[in-house]
Design a protein around this motif. Structure first.
Motif, PDB file in Angstrom:
ATOM      1  N   VAL A 150       0.847  -1.201   0.000  1.00 24.13           N
ATOM      2  CA  VAL A 150       0.000   0.000   0.000  1.00 24.13           C
ATOM      3  C   VAL A 150       0.882   1.251   0.000  1.00 24.13           C
ATOM      4  O   VAL A 150       1.222   1.775   1.063  1.00 24.13           O
ATOM      5  N   PRO A 151       1.289   1.717  -1.169  1.00 25.49           N
ATOM      6  CA  PRO A 151       2.175   2.890  -1.250  1.00 25.49           C
ATOM      7  C   PRO A 151       1.433   4.201  -1.034  1.00 25.49           C
ATOM      8  O   PRO A 151       1.093   4.930  -1.968  1.00 25.49           O
ATOM      9  N   HIS A 152       1.155   4.526   0.211  1.00 27.72           N
ATOM     10  CA  HIS A 152       0.446   5.758   0.558  1.00 27.72           C
ATOM     11  C   HIS A 152       1.172   6.396   1.755  1.00 27.72           C
ATOM     12  O   HIS A 152       1.627   5.675   2.648  1.00 27.72           O
ATOM     13  N   PRO A 153       1.303   7.726   1.783  1.00 24.29           N
ATOM     14  CA  PRO A 153       2.050   8.362   2.888  1.00 24.29           C
ATOM     15  C   PRO A 153       1.565   7.965   4.275  1.00 24.29           C
ATOM     16  O   PRO A 153       2.377   7.650   5.152  1.00 24.29           O
ATOM     17  N   ALA A 154       0.253   7.971   4.485  1.00 29.42           N
ATOM     18  CA  ALA A 154      -0.274   7.614   5.802  1.00 29.42           C
ATOM     19  C   ALA A 154       0.095   6.179   6.165  1.00 29.42           C
ATOM     20  O   ALA A 154       0.441   5.867   7.313  1.00 29.42           O
ATOM     21  N   VAL A 155       0.014   5.297   5.184  1.00 31.53           N
ATOM     22  CA  VAL A 155       0.398   3.900   5.402  1.00 31.53           C
ATOM     23  C   VAL A 155       1.894   3.806   5.671  1.00 31.53           C
ATOM     24  O   VAL A 155       2.350   2.938   6.418  1.00 31.53           O
ATOM     25  N   GLY A 156       2.675   4.711   5.061  1.00 33.75           N
ATOM     26  CA  GLY A 156       4.113   4.723   5.301  1.00 33.75           C
ATOM     27  C   GLY A 156       4.436   4.919   6.765  1.00 33.75           C
ATOM     28  O   GLY A 156       5.200   4.149   7.358  1.00 33.75           O
ATOM     29  N   TRP A 157       3.833   5.933   7.380  1.00 31.85           N
ATOM     30  CA  TRP A 157       4.086   6.161   8.811  1.00 31.85           C
ATOM     31  C   TRP A 157       3.525   5.018   9.656  1.00 31.85           C
ATOM     32  O   TRP A 157       4.171   4.580  10.607  1.00 31.85           O
TER      33      TRP A 157
END
Length: 422
Positions: free
Chosen positions: A320-327
């Motif tokens: 899931v390449p999404h900023p929120a998922v990154g954190w």
């Protein structure tokens, strides 16, 4: 476990007993020494490569300093571990702290006066890490001696929390502020941190080393004995295989994290370090509750769960390449890694005889650090042939397979060194 009134006692045979437990004054002093020195380490870990890059603008110089920082774990750690098993651990840590403090203060003066050349940077990096190999092994002995068998989970939980807070949070934040003002101040603070830590170490009980019948054995022989014990002991061998697998996976992820954050997650460059902050928060949060979780669920099941959580964090980032998922993903990685670090350190300490603690700890570290470049080296080609996200998915697969293969041994291996059951 000894509580707050913890003056050392003398038994009928005249042997001075060391008070044990995480609530003793001695253990509190050890934690203060660790906290102070680790914050200093966190400052230097950021400041040294940054100063090298800013002052030289030379990739070769940056690479040379980076190599000098890790090379002692391959060249010095094994003999350091064997020597620590012969010497008094408090003295080893004390000498290492004082030596590193004076060297770092001298380096700060050289930097302030414009004499910090590349050879000086390389030499300082190598010597500081060389001293750390001695202090690290000796600190393992002090932790085990002062915490006692009953409190090892709690002791390692506190250590992992302090290490993460100092090296990954407080130190880097302080380095950012100090470096903007005066780069030499970073190293002056680091040097002073070692000297302050040395004062607390000097107040610790003088723990005697475990003497072996073969006390006159050659250093090379004792190094080999430590490595053989580590690799032949089933429980320790399983730990090594899992730690190496996780380290290779983590080093691959670390190698492409910045690029993945900027190119795939579209996180602004100044905010990329916040991913590491999220991971540190996860580690600190879980480390504080590991002892309670062990009492409820057991050590083995919790170790397996920690590996599954770590693999899930890697997989989440890859899928899931999404900023929120990154954190969120890095927070999950921090939880899995933090729990595993506490539990694996405790298991290793319980399975290792005190007379081999230095050698086993150093061999364990050499294997981990020595194989990490494999993961970092593979990350680039994998990303080129496939994608950056594939690196995270492969890391998840490596840790997941390691958890599956190690599940039964982790549940079945003992928790006390055969030669030193109490």
């Amino acid at each position: 476990m000894t509580e707050h009134g913890d003056e050392a006692r003398v038994d009928p045979a005249g042997v001075r007993e060391v008070p044990q437990g995480v609530h003793t004054r001695a253990f509190h002093r050890l934690m203060v020494a660790w906290t102070v020195s680790l914050v200093g380490d966190g400052v230097r870990v950021v400041a040294l490569p940054l100063f090298t890059a800013v002052s030289t603008r030379d990739p070769l110089a940056v690479s040379a300093v980076a190599v000098a920082e890790v090379l002692p774990w391959l060249l010095v750690a094994l003999p350091a571990g064997a020597l620590v098993d012969r010497w008094r651990p408090r003295t080893v840590v004390l000498v290492a702290h004082v030596g590193r403090g004076l060297l770092t203060l001298g380096f700060a003066a050289a930097l302030f006066t414009g004499h910090a050349t590349v050879p000086v940077l390389v030499a300082v990096a190598f010597v500081l890490t060389s001293a750390e190999t001695f202090a690290d092994s000796a600190s393992q002995l002090l932790l085990v001696a002062l915490a006692g068998p009953a409190d090892l989970d709690a002791a390692n939980s506190r250590f992992i929390s302090v290490e993460t807070a100092g090296v990954d949070l407080a130190g880097p934040l302080a380095a950012s502020a100090l470096f903007a003002w005066e780069p030499a101040a970073c190293f002056a603070v680091d040097g002073l941190s070692f000297l302050v830590a040395a004062l607390f170490v000097a107040s610790l009980p003088d723990v005697a080393p475990h003497r072996e019948p073969s006390g006159g054995a050659r250093l090379r022989t004792q190094i080999a004995e430590g490595a053989q014990f580590l690799l032949r002991h089933r429980g320790l061998r399983v730990l090594v295989l899992v730690v190496v697998s996780a380290a290779v996976a983590a080093s691959a992820v670390n190698a492409i994290t910045a690029l993945y954050a900027v190119e795939v997650l579209a996180i602004p460059a100044p905010l990329v370090p916040t991913l590491m902050v999220a991971m540190a928060v996860g580690t600190i949060a879980v480390a504080s509750v590991v002892p309670a979780l062990v009492r409820r669920f057991g050590e083995g099941p919790l170790m397996i769960t920690a590996l599954v959580v770590l693999a899930a964090g890697f997989g989440l980032l890859g899928l899931v390449p999404h900023p929120a998922v990154g954190w969120a993903g890095y927070l999950v990685i921090g939880v899995g890694a933090g729990a595993w670090n506490v539990l694996s350190a405790t298991r290793r300490q319980r399975l290792t005889p005190g007379s081999m603690m230095g050698r086993v700890s150093s061999t364990y570290r050499v294997l981990t650090w020595g194989l990490m470049p494999i993961g970092a080296g593979m990350a680039g080609p994998v990303a080129v042939m496939s994608s950056l996200g594939t690196v995270f998915l492969l890391a998840a697969g490596v840790v997941g397979v390691a958890a599956l293969l190690a599940a039964r041994p982790l549940l079945r291996t003992g928790t006390v060194a055969p030669a030193e059951k109490v």
